[in-house]
Design an enzyme around this catalytic site. Structure first.
Site, PDB file in Angstrom:
ATOM      1  N   GLU B 744       0.941  -0.909  -0.265  1.00 21.51           N
ATOM      2  CA  GLU B 744       0.238  -0.265   0.179  1.00 21.51           C
ATOM      3  C   GLU B 744       1.414   1.285   0.322  1.00 21.51           C
ATOM      4  OE1 GLU B 744      -3.362   0.808  -0.051  1.00 21.51           O
ATOM      5  OE2 GLU B 744      -3.729  -1.566  -0.506  1.00 21.51           O
ATOM      6  N   ASP B 745       1.304   1.202  -0.810  1.00 23.28           N
ATOM      7  CA  ASP B 745       2.608   2.581  -1.019  1.00 23.28           C
ATOM      8  C   ASP B 745       3.700   3.039   0.148  1.00 23.28           C
ATOM      9  OD1 ASP B 745       1.815   3.042  -3.364  1.00 23.28           O
ATOM     10  OD2 ASP B 745      -0.205   4.150  -2.780  1.00 23.28           O
ATOM     11  N   ALA B 746       3.982   1.794   1.096  1.00 15.64           N
ATOM     12  CA  ALA B 746       4.976   2.257   1.936  1.00 15.64           C
ATOM     13  C   ALA B 746       6.500   3.023   1.476  1.00 15.64           C
ATOM     14  CB  ALA B 746       4.744   1.490   3.050  1.00 15.64           C
ATOM     15  N   GLY B 894       3.245   8.278   0.101  1.00 11.02           N
ATOM     16  CA  GLY B 894       3.608   7.033   1.066  1.00 11.02           C
ATOM     17  C   GLY B 894       4.003   7.625   2.173  1.00 11.02           C
ATOM     18  N   ARG B 926      -1.394   3.799 -11.985  1.00  8.11           N
ATOM     19  CA  ARG B 926      -0.704   4.612 -11.564  1.00  8.11           C
ATOM     20  C   ARG B 926      -0.665   5.480 -13.208  1.00  8.11           C
ATOM     21  NH1 ARG B 926       0.080   4.265  -6.235  1.00  8.11           N
ATOM     22  NH2 ARG B 926      -1.444   3.966  -4.601  1.00  8.11           N
TER      23      ARG B 926
END
Lengths: 335, 1122
Positions: B744-746, B894, B926
């Site tokens: 999740e974009d971390a 993020g 994206r």
């Protein structure tokens, strides 16, 4: 192609899109159980280049786990001295106290960490054995004897730039007799910029610790290895294509041989290839080259920050590994 | 050279190199916020004089001799009152620090009568005008960088805002439908033609609608719709034939029902029509003695002359102009009924006008100036009849605080209330956001729309093609204000009013026939074109091409203002000339005969500094086009697109984006919403605010310890000086998966990078305290620290205090420690009591934050009211930690998911290990290809030792960048061979790695982290408090409760909702069912049947509250097991 690559050496093959491994014709280090006897027989160290702060050496016939362990130990387990505490008695410069302290911490210090002890209690007063004390006391003033015309800050003011050379060592106890040359390694690290009226009065305390604690304690700028590249030409490449091929690799990797008015490419020295794989840009050259790396041949580069010579750093890393193993054995025996 | 040779025309035009250099030249003259400054300058230098002149005479009924006449008005230079009527010049920064208003006196020269004497007085202050920074009256204008530094001002600060009570306030640009223009639109009655008239005196709205085949006129001063035929008759067009002529439609049958109406009502004369209208007037609310004298007929005539279509001039009750105008309105409705293409588009940007600080302030000033005069008049009326020793001197009653307070109040609250026009707008001003330099700049270019945010309409929100080049297509917020809040593009200019008179003369000389001279028959003839000037009919013309040509020639030669626009509308058969303020326009290179007039030589001259942007305008090489004229031109984007029809050439394509979108490298490769996201996030990025940031004392200020200019720049970045005041760092990123902490974009961050200063930031907060004085001669005081008698050291709470009772700079303060040891007198409102001993109550200013801060500095000063203010600036230095938010410039945000030791990080053949590892899953959905190219260009820039450009619709080409990488022995795709830091073995995949500019956003865990076991409870309900700031509990909400009910975990529910919340033991009487107390039922007077139960306190509270309302709630208890 497979037959050429599946020789006795363990190799990784650099494909266009991914890295694969070969099938060595006989057992290699990678699939053997580690054994001291065979290791001793096979293991070789070759020092290739040794400069003041940089060392390049090869470890041959060693399992990646061991090579990596040395790398990791050098990065974060070999201790050095660095400024840990800054007592700010006065700071009227524009740089914030914490930022100033952080910058000071990152200055490499000339002090052999082997002669010091780790400080056990961080709150305790530093002793001769575990702490180095420095002072940085500097004041910026107007330079009265400068020519009026100059508008350069260096001419107009005195001490407008604070450099690491301004840090003065304050020996504790018998430190003066024990150590001769202690202080920042580089004299010209810019710490702060000041203007007339600004003043710094700091007491700096350096302690011994390792890179896991903070990156400033790491003895190396970086320590890393790469696998020995091995480049093979699978077919003859001639003429213009040969020159193109040469440009696909680092200088010196491919040389062009002239023979009977014919130019063709040969592999000269694959060692310094950077693994750019730019051959794959050319459809016609793709199949002419096999790029591999020998998996048990590690080219180490240790760039010391300056506190310890690079060879000593490596030896320290080995020592630490030894100590750790002994500690483990010791603990196992108590189970 | 023979231009007429057709072969030459077809030859491709050579591109003008470095043509974009005109943009910095433009910005040098115009600046990024020039529209605000221009508008304000126009107001304080021109408009204010007009306003005062329009209201320059003040007479009073009590004394016919008495008058006050304003002969001149001028706004001075900003100063502060130092007491005893001494003032000294001030600087904006001093006002910021001392919580004052940066304002200048408004002075008037007056002439008035004192008794029978005539007196003149010059330089009388009537109020103070807040001064816009960098406007003509500001001390900062035309100062060198050195002088600005002396005044603690950042040379890169754009200005264009006000400093009011120490706060920086921006008057946002307001978007409105243009005034005095006919708009044909769909309404509830069908097609209508509406005009919002606006003059200095009146604002009104006139509609022409069609109802049951009859045409009516609607107006807010009329109670009912009135047939247009009656209005025409009232306007002295009595014959039906003449009415038909003025409307000028071929099919007269459409008008018959309307004309019939007159006959049924038996109205044949002007008087009759006026009588009819007089009966339909809205009753006036304030009946004055003067208005009582008027008959309904007079009143109707007045309304028609001044209020209906107020912008059409009526002189000596000659209504002809108005009648023609009304005729055109009716014609438009009739045309639109039969053909939909005659309908106007309200969202078309040519129909919009932008209101800026100047025009808003002038509205406000005019209103308050009128009120000021009215007050003076009423004072005069009251005072003159009294017989007094001294003669009435009006100057003594001129108080400056009415105007000052009104302007300061308006700007500081943003409430724009003008009673005269029944105008009430909220949120016109906003506090200038100083989170980052870009957020401040972005705010100055923001355009606010008047539309309601709640309405679900797509029209005003969607991107209009006519906004091209004027408004940034990317920069708009998400959510409710989407599309309503817009931002100006880089080269947009907003016009100010230009005098109409020379334009009218010019038009007449160019062949426009005055409308009063032409007959009704001829005006609507198919050969003639109407000529409109700012919405008013000027006349008719046959050779309209000549008129347009003349106007454009004169404009290019500089004989009339460059912002006057002229364009034909063939549908309406009209020529529109506009010179009003608030139109958007932007410069274009003029193309003649297929060749741009700007040549390479001009650009070379520009580079050498021989030529400025204004010279280009003077020489007629470049001109400004407004939205309407832009749509009448053929504009080529590039030289290669020029055809023989082309009239103009774009200066630089990247200027169609705004300031915020200009930061994005390669925006033309990104999916469009990503650029919009970045526009929102760029405003939250930490960095440098300005060169004077260390001198500022904001309530909240974030700054980065080691900010870097981006490796991949854009031209907009250089033009907006973002590279001088950057907000971010070039992080080496590797696009790969690492552990599971990157979902999740971390992001995975290298700990050694953090140790070395990556993402380290400073957070400044301030604490303020005002020392008040009271009416009874008492005042707040500050005392030194309390000394503990046993240790002889200050007590812990006072440990950081200096001897003067204020914290010492450099100290570290912990939660609940005292910053200022202030105490307040307990009796403050007892006048006259001169007791020597005053009781004081401690009201210390405490530090409230779980993390300690350092004291950066302390400021002790006085504000305008001469009360002492103490400001304390607190500082925290933070290193990135898990949960801190980062973002690249491509809308890819993020949080830090894991901080990894350097040795565990993967490393490449060069020994480089990344600062940040980003998961590749962030890319496919994206589609931020721009980020991939940024990485590649950044990496090539590193090896080459230069900055690459990622300018929109241009920038370094991927092929060139790849070639550069290959030249330096890097993989041409930017993918490197990596080794795992954990196992030490080579990674199977090649890793895409290189530098990407990362912004640290203001959202940090440290400000949000919250958990509690036990803690404070609310007094009333005894339930845990709410919110992090009150150390509140974490709510088990309705939906969570539903889950537990569904699961059947009843004991869990009891534990959560009662035991851990507001459990309470109550006594219940089993006889009467009411609540008892201490085992005693007060109504039964017995303790026999009282039993004790537990229930939520909220329930007990309900029961008692019901009881207080005379409602008894009786509880019946049963044993649980029965």
């Amino acid at each position: 192609m497979d037959n050429i690559l599946n020789d006795e050496k363990p190799r990784v093959i650099l494909g266009e899109y991914k890295v694969t491994q070969n099938l060595p014709s006989e057992p290699t280090v990678l699939d053997e159980k580690w054994d001291l006897k065979t290791f001793k027989k096979r293991f070789r160290v070759v020092i290739v280049r040794s400069e003041e702060n940089e060392l390049e050496f090869d470890l041959i016939g060693i399992h990646p786990f061991l090579a990596n362990t040395f790398r990791r130990l050098m990065l974060s387990d070999v201790p050095t001295m660095a400024i840990e505490k800054v007592h700010i008695l006065n700071n009227t410069s524009i740089i914030q106290d914490e930022v100033l302290a952080h910058r000071l911490g990152l200055i490499p210090l000339k002090a052999d960490p082997r002669l010091f002890e780790m400080k056990t209690d961080p709150t305790a007063e530093g002793t001769e054995q575990d702490t180095l004390e420095f002072a940085l006391k500097i004041k910026c003033t107007n330079n009265k004897d400068s020519s009026k015309d100059s508008l350069r800050a260096e001419d107009m003011y005195k001490n407008n730039n604070v450099y690491s050379k301004h840090i003065k060592w304050v020996p504790i106890g018998k430190q003066k007799e024990r150590f001769s040359d202690v202080g920042p390694i580089h004299p010209d690290i810019l710490i702060a910029k000041m203007r007339p009226g600004h003043e710094l009065d700091l007491k700096l305390l350096a302690v011994k610790s390792n890179g896991r604690d903070h990156a400033k304690f790491s003895p190396v700028a970086t320590a890393f290895y790469r696998l020995l590249p091995d480049i093979k030409l699978l077919r003859e490449v001639e003429g213009e294509a040969a020159e193109r091929l040469q440009k696909c690799f680092s200088p010196g990797v491919i040389s062009i041989r002239h023979e009977k008015g014919r130019k063709y490419a040969v592999v000269a020295n694959a060692r310094y290839d950077t693994g750019s794989r730019n051959v794959f840009r050319y459809e016609d050259l793709k199949d002419a080259v096999a790029m591999t790396k020998i998996q048990d041949h590690f080219i180490f580069t240790v760039e010391s920050v300056g506190a310890l010579p690079p060879d000593v750093i490596f030896m320290e890393a080995v020592k630490i590994l030894k100590d750790k193993c002994l500690a483990l054995l010791d603990e196992l025996s108590h189970v | 050279m023979d231009f007429d040779d057709p072969a030459l025309l077809k030859k491709p035009i050579k591109e003008i190199e470095e043509k974009w250099k005109l943009v910095p030249a433009f910005l040098k003259v115009k600046g990024l916020v020039k529209q605000h400054i221009d508008s304000f300058n126009y107001f304080i230098n021109v408009d204010i004089k007009k306003i005062v002149e329009a209201n320059n005479k003040l007479v009073c009924d009590a004394d016919p001799l008495f008058y006050v006449k304003y002969t001149n008005v001028y706004v001075g230079r900003p100063d502060v009152d130092e007491g005893f009527n001494i003032s000294k010049p001030t600087t904006p920064h001093e006002c910021r620090l001392r919580d004052m208003t940066y304002s200048a006196p408004i002075s008037v020269d007056i002439e008035y009568t004192r008794g029978t004497q005539r007196v003149s007085k010059a330089g009388l202050m009537i109020g103070r005008m807040p001064i816009m920074l960098r406007s003509s009256n500001c001390v900062l204008t035309n100062k060198s960088e050195y002088e600005l530094a002396k005044m603690n001002e950042c040379p890169l600060d754009p200005g264009g805002y006000f400093v009011v009570k120490g706060q920086e306030k921006v008057i946002l640009i307001q978007e409105q439908l243009s005034k005095n223009r006919m708009i044909v639109e769909e309404s509830k009655f069908g097609v209508q033609c509406a005009v919002t008239s606006s003059t200095h005196e009146k604002k009104s709205r006139t509609n022409v609608v069609c109802k049951a085949n009859k045409y009516y006129l609607g107006h807010n001063s009329l109670t009912d719709l009135v047939p247009v035929s009656i209005i025409f008759k009232a306007l002295d067009v009595t014959s039906d034939k003449e009415i038909c002529e003025l409307i000028g439609v071929e099919d007269i049958s459409k008008l018959t029902p309307t004309l019939e109406e007159c006959h049924t009502l038996k109205i044949y004369t002007q008087l009759g029509a006026l009588k009819h209208i007089g009966s339909k007037l809205v009753a006036k609310r304030y009946v004055t003695s003067a208005s009582k004298m008027k008959t309904p007929v007079d009143e109707a005539r007045d309304v028609l002359a001044t209020t209906v279509l107020a912008h059409v001039p009526v002189e000596n009750y000659n209504f002809r102009m108005k009648a023609i105008y009304l005729g055109v309105m009716v014609k438009r409705v009739i045309e639109a009924q039969s053909d939909k293409k005659f309908m106007d588009d309200k969202d078309y940007y040519g129909n919009k006008r932008l209101e800026l600080a100047g025009s808003l302030l002038s509205l406000m000033f005019e209103d308050v100036f009128k009120r000021f005069n009215w007050e003076l008049k009423s004072i005069a009326e009251k005072t003159i009849p009294k017989i007094r020793a001294t003669q009435f001197d009006v100057v003594k009653y001129m108080r400056s605080d009415l105007i000052t307070n009104c302007l300061v109040y308006a700007i500081s609250t943003g409430n724009w209330t003008i009673k005269r026009f029944r105008m009430e707008r909220l949120g016109v001003t906003q506090v200038l956001s100083r989170l980052s330099y870009i957020s401040a700049l972005g705010m100055m270019t923001r355009v606010n729309s008047q539309f309601e945010k709640t309405r679900k309409v797509s029209g005003p929100r969607s991107l209009q093609p006519s906004q091209w080049g004027m408004l940034c297509p990317s920069d708009t917020p998400e959510g409710e204000a989407c599309g309503l809040v817009k931002n100006l593009a880089l080269m947009t200019h907003i016009t100010t009013d230009v005098d109409e008179y020379p334009l009218i003369r010019l038009a007449n000389n160019a062949g426009v026939v005055d409308i009063n001279m032409s007959s009704g028959m001829s005006i609507h003839s198919p050969e003639t074109f109407f000529v409109f000037l700012n919405g008013n009919i000027l006349g008719t013309i046959r050779n309209y091409k000549k008129l347009i040509h003349t106007f454009r020639m004169l404009r290019r030669s500089g004989l009339i203002s460059g912002y006057v626009s002229i364009y034909p509308n063939f549908l309406h058969r009209c020529i529109y000339i506009s010179s009003d303020g608030g139109r958007l326009c932007r410069p274009y290179i003029i193309v003649e005969r297929g060749r741009p007039l700007v040549t390479q030589n001009h650009i070379i001259e520009l580079e050498k500094g021989i030529r400025s942007f204004e010279d280009f305008l003077h020489d007629g090489l470049i001109e400004f086009l407004d939205v309407n004229e832009e749509n009448d031109s053929f504009i080529a984007c590039y030289e290669k697109d020029i055809t023989d029809l082309t009239t103009h050439l774009e200066i630089a394509t990247f200027t169609l984006l705004g300031v915020c979108a200009g930061l994005v490298p390669y925006p033309h490769h990104n999916q469009s919403p990503r650029n919009t996201y970045q526009c929102a996030m760029g405003k939250q990025a930490m960095g440098t605010i300005g060169y004077n940031q260390k001198n500022r004392m904001d309530t909240l200020l974030y700054s980065l310890v080691y900010p870097q200019a981006p490796m991949v720049k854009t031209k907009s970045i250089e033009l907006t000086n973002f590279d001088k005041l950057p907000a971010g760092q070039n992080a080496t990123i590797a696009v790969m998966s690492y552990s599971g902490y990157d979902i999740e974009d971390a992001l995975i961050i290298n700990k050694a990078s953090i140790d070395r200063g990556f993402g380290r930031c400073l957070v400044y907060k301030n604490s303020k305290c005002v020392m008040k004085r009271y009416a009874n001669q008492t005042f707040d005081r500050i005392q030194g620290p309390l000394i503990d008698t046993t240790t002889n050291a200050p007590m812990w709470k006072h440990a950081v205090l200096d001897m003067d009772g204020i914290v010492a700079p450099g100290e570290s303060v912990d939660n609940k420690q005292v910053l200022v040891n202030k105490s307040v007198p307990t009796v403050s409102a007892v006048p006259g009591s001169q007791t020597t001993s005053v009781e004081y109550k401690d009201t210390p200013i405490c530090y409230r934050n779980n993390e300690p801060s350092y004291i950066e500095k302390v400021l002790v000063s006085t504000n305008e009211e001469d009360t002492t203010i103490i400001k304390i600036l607190l500082r925290q230095t933070r290193r990135p930690e898990i949960g801190d938010k980062f973002s690249s410039r491509h809308g890819q945000k993020g949080v830090v998911g894991l901080v990894v030791e350097q040795e565990d990080m993967p490393f490449n053949e060069y020994g480089i290990c990344p600062d940040i590892i980003m998961n590749p899953h962030g890319y496919p959905s994206r589609m931020t290809v721009g980020k991939l190219i940024e990485l590649l260009a950044g990496k090539a820039g590193l090896v080459e030792g230069k900055f690459h450009y990622g300018t929109a619709f241009g920038g370094s080409k991927v092929n060139d960048v790849c070639e550069e990488l290959a030249k330096h022995g890097f993989n041409y795709q930017g993918k490197d061979f990596f080794y795992s830091g954990i196992t030490g073995e080579p990674l199977e995949a090649y890793i895409y790695s290189g530098p990407v500019y990362y912004q640290k956003l203001k959202h940090m865990v440290q400000d949000k982290i919250h958990a509690r076991g036990r803690g404070p409870r609310a007094v009333l309900t005894r339930q845990p408090t709410e919110g992090r700031s009150r150390d509140g509990g974490l709510r088990l909400g309705e939906m969570e409760r539903d889950c537990l009910i569904g699961y059947g975990a009843s004991m869990m529910l009891i534990e959560r909702l009662m035991v851990s919340s507001d459990q309470c033991e109550v006594d219940v009487c089993n006889l009467c069912g009411r609540l008892g107390y201490c085992g005693w039922c007060n109504s039964c007077k017995s303790s026999r049947e009282v039993s004790s139960i537990t229930m939520p306190y909220a329930c007990k509270l309900l029961l008692t509250e019901l009881q207080a309302m005379n409602i008894t709630a009786r509880l019946t208890l049963n044993h649980y097991c029965e």
